[in-house]
Design a protein around this motif. Sequence first.
Motif, short mmCIF file in Angstrom:
data_model
loop_
_atom_site.label_atom_id
_atom_site.label_comp_id
_atom_site.label_asym_id
_atom_site.label_seq_id
_atom_site.Cartn_x
_atom_site.Cartn_y
_atom_site.Cartn_z
N LYS A 1 0.70 -1.30 0.55
CA LYS A 1 0.05 0.29 0.09
C LYS A 1 0.91 1.13 0.37
CE LYS A 1 -4.34 2.03 2.72
NZ LYS A 1 -4.70 1.80 3.65
N THR A 2 1.29 1.37 1.30
CA THR A 2 3.41 2.82 0.96
C THR A 2 3.78 2.98 -0.39
OG1 THR A 2 3.07 2.31 3.44
CG2 THR A 2 4.52 3.32 2.10
N ARG A 3 4.31 1.72 -1.41
CA ARG A 3 4.89 1.44 -2.33
C ARG A 3 4.13 2.25 -3.92
NH1 ARG A 3 6.65 -3.78 -4.27
NH2 ARG A 3 5.17 -4.39 -2.39
N LYS A 4 2.63 1.64 -3.43
CA LYS A 4 1.44 2.73 -4.32
C LYS A 4 1.59 4.15 -4.07
CE LYS A 4 -2.96 0.70 -6.29
NZ LYS A 4 -3.64 -0.22 -6.04
N LYS A 5 1.43 4.27 -3.03
CA LYS A 5 0.83 5.30 -3.27
C LYS A 5 2.41 6.15 -3.20
CE LYS A 5 1.80 7.39 1.19
NZ LYS A 5 1.55 7.54 2.74
N PHE A 6 3.64 6.18 -3.17
CA PHE A 6 4.60 6.64 -3.42
C PHE A 6 4.65 6.76 -4.72
CE2 PHE A 6 6.59 5.84 0.95
CZ PHE A 6 6.61 7.00 0.95
#
Length: 92
Positions: free
Chosen positions: A7-12
């Motif tokens: 989720k964090t990688r997708k957000k970045f």
Amino acid sequence: MNKINTKTRKKFRIRNKLKKVSTYGRFRLSVSRSSKNISAQIIDDAKNTTIISASSNEKSVKELNQKKSDLSKIVAENLAKKALGKNIKKIY
């Protein structure tokens, strides 16, 4: 070694793509929601500042006592009115 979750990688990844194209006179729309409230901001990534924000926590919106789905429409209308007041017509 810290692993970053999906989720964090997708957000970045999405945010970085938007920052690359935001130099063309468009601003980024960021929407946050919780279990009871919703808020939205229009952000200028070139200057790293928030230009306009609207939230369901504002006094005028809280007094309406609406469902969350109705609150989101009211917050969107408030944000759109503020954006037109500052002559912002294009966002991502």
